[in-house]
Enzyme design. Structure first.
Site, PDB file in Angstrom:
ATOM      1  N   ASP A  10       0.805  -1.231   0.000  1.00  0.00           N
ATOM      2  CA  ASP A  10       0.000   0.000   0.000  1.00  0.00           C
ATOM      3  C   ASP A  10       0.835   1.277   0.000  1.00  0.00           C
ATOM      4  OD1 ASP A  10       0.738  -0.845   2.632  1.00  0.00           O
ATOM      5  OD2 ASP A  10      -0.717   0.524   3.504  1.00  0.00           O
ATOM      6  N   GLU A  27      -0.671  -1.739   5.314  1.00  0.00           N
ATOM      7  CA  GLU A  27       0.331  -1.640   6.379  1.00  0.00           C
ATOM      8  C   GLU A  27       0.249  -0.269   7.048  1.00  0.00           C
ATOM      9  OE1 GLU A  27       3.255  -0.989   8.922  1.00  0.00           O
ATOM     10  OE2 GLU A  27       3.362   0.182   7.086  1.00  0.00           O
TER      11      GLU A  27
END
Ligand code: NI
Length: 386
Positions: free
Chosen positions: A79, A136
């Site tokens: 991400d 994350e």
């Protein structure tokens, strides 16, 4: 043993993947394009099993070696961040307000490179699970994958993670046994007073004055309550109250974060924060409602696995280029959930002299790709030596 020749050969191809991922950043669990790119690459390498949709949008590929043996997990994050990119690079983000400012594009590309190498060579016994996680940067995608039964489903016995680190030279690694990154807790304190005319404070209970005293008193958690040899950070990052110069508001809201490395310090900080907020508010005649959320746990490196990781890094970089006693970082990392589920280790790889993580001018350094791939390959081949 230096960087693997094959890893060096792969650098340009992997850098292209990295730059492609960089152009289309995605946030949190909404990493559909990146996950699809990962799954498609794993398929093209001939990875034995590919499962998508683990922990919502995570992807796991299983690469089987030449014989039976244990299974180790190697994890990357996919991400990006809600930051407007200012690198001016040709591969800069094409999505307004989003960018890969933490190098997860590079982590994903390097793990894909290692998967390609391992699927080509299969010079190990047992299996490697390559783990690509969403969310994350908040959201706890690592935790979602664990809760989805990833460890059991693939029979993962050990897990390893890697993050790039600006300021550490290219070709160097850093790691430590025990806590390497902090627990990241969040708090919100709502102070309820009694509003009124600013010229008649005696008829009010001022939540701003009470809140100010709470902010000051919270500084004593680190300075007076915690063991001076332990690490605690208490940062107030928001203080919202009021709307006019002549009105004392009814309510004030204070929020922030607590970072710790040891469970005792985490318990202490939560206890004292609550006592201080409630006690100081009460002394002012106000009431404090404390919301305290335990977010990511401490990223705790297990002793044996830290040695394996440091040894693999040493084979790639030379042992003098591996700092095995790096100071912990008070930032957090949701690989911590995987380390709670299985023994393993998290290592930093030098990104060289670049802008810092989460900075709009940050860019993952493609020069480190061969080092990262070689680390993953050596770790797999050493841990799964037949
Ligand atoms: Ni990151």
């Amino acid at each position: 043993m230096p960087v693997l020749n094959r890893a060096a050969e792969l650098q340009e191809e992997i850098a292209e993947w990295r730059r492609h991922i960089h152009t289309q950043p995605e946030l949190l669990f909404a990493v559909e394009k990146t996950a699809a790119f990962v799954a498609e690459k794993l398929k093209s390498f001939g990875v034995d099993e590919i499962v998508t949709g683990i922990g919502k949008t995570g992807v796991v590929g299983l690469i089987k070696g030449k014989g039976p043996g244990r299974t180790i997990g190697m994890r990357a994050d996919m991400d990006a961040l809600p930051i407007t990119e200012q690198t001016g690079k040709p591969w800069a983000s094409t999505v307004p307000g989003m960018m890969h400012a933490c190098g997860h594009d590079g982590h994903t590309a390097m793990l894909l490179g290692a998967a390609k190498y391992l699927a080509e060579t299969r010079n190990f016994s047992g299996s490697v699970a390559v783990i690509f996680q969403p969310a994350e940067e908040g959201g706890g995608g690592g935790n979602e994958m664990v809760k989805d039964g990833m460890m059991e489903r693939f029979g993962i016995q050990e897990v390893y993670g890697m993050h790039n680190m600006p300021g550490i030279p290219v070709g160097q690694f850093a790691i430590r046994q025990g806590p390497i990154m902090a627990a990241t807790d969040e708090f919100k304190i709502t102070i309820k007073g009694h509003g009124g005319h600013a010229a008649m404070p005696h008829l009010t209970i001022d939540p701003i004055v009470a809140g100010s005293q709470i902010v000051n008193s919270l500084q004593t958690i680190a300075s007076r309550n915690a063991d001076p040899l332990q690490s605690v950070v208490v940062s107030v990052t928001k203080f919202n109250a009021g709307f006019a110069h002549n009105i004392i508001p009814t309510e004030a809201v204070i929020a922030g974060t607590v970072r710790t490395l040891m469970p005792e310090m985490r318990d202490l900080a939560q206890k004292r924060l609550t006592e201080i907020a409630e006690g100081v508010a009460k002394a002012q005649g106000a009431v404090a409602d404390v919301y305290y959320d335990r977010n990511y746990p401490v990223t705790f490196n297990h002793a044996e696995e830290t040695q394996y990781a440091a040894a693999a890094a040493g084979e790639v970089a030379g042992s003098t280029n591996v700092n095995a006693e790096v100071a912990p970082v008070m930032g957090g990392e949701d690989f911590s959930y995987m380390l709670e589920a299985r023994p393993g280790a998290f290592i930093f790889i030098g990104n060289g002299d670049t802008a810092g993580l989460h900075h709009p001018e940050y860019d993952f350094n493609d020069e480190i790709i061969p080092h990262g791939i070689s680390y993953w390959v050596k770790l797999a081949e050493d841990r799964l030596a037949g």
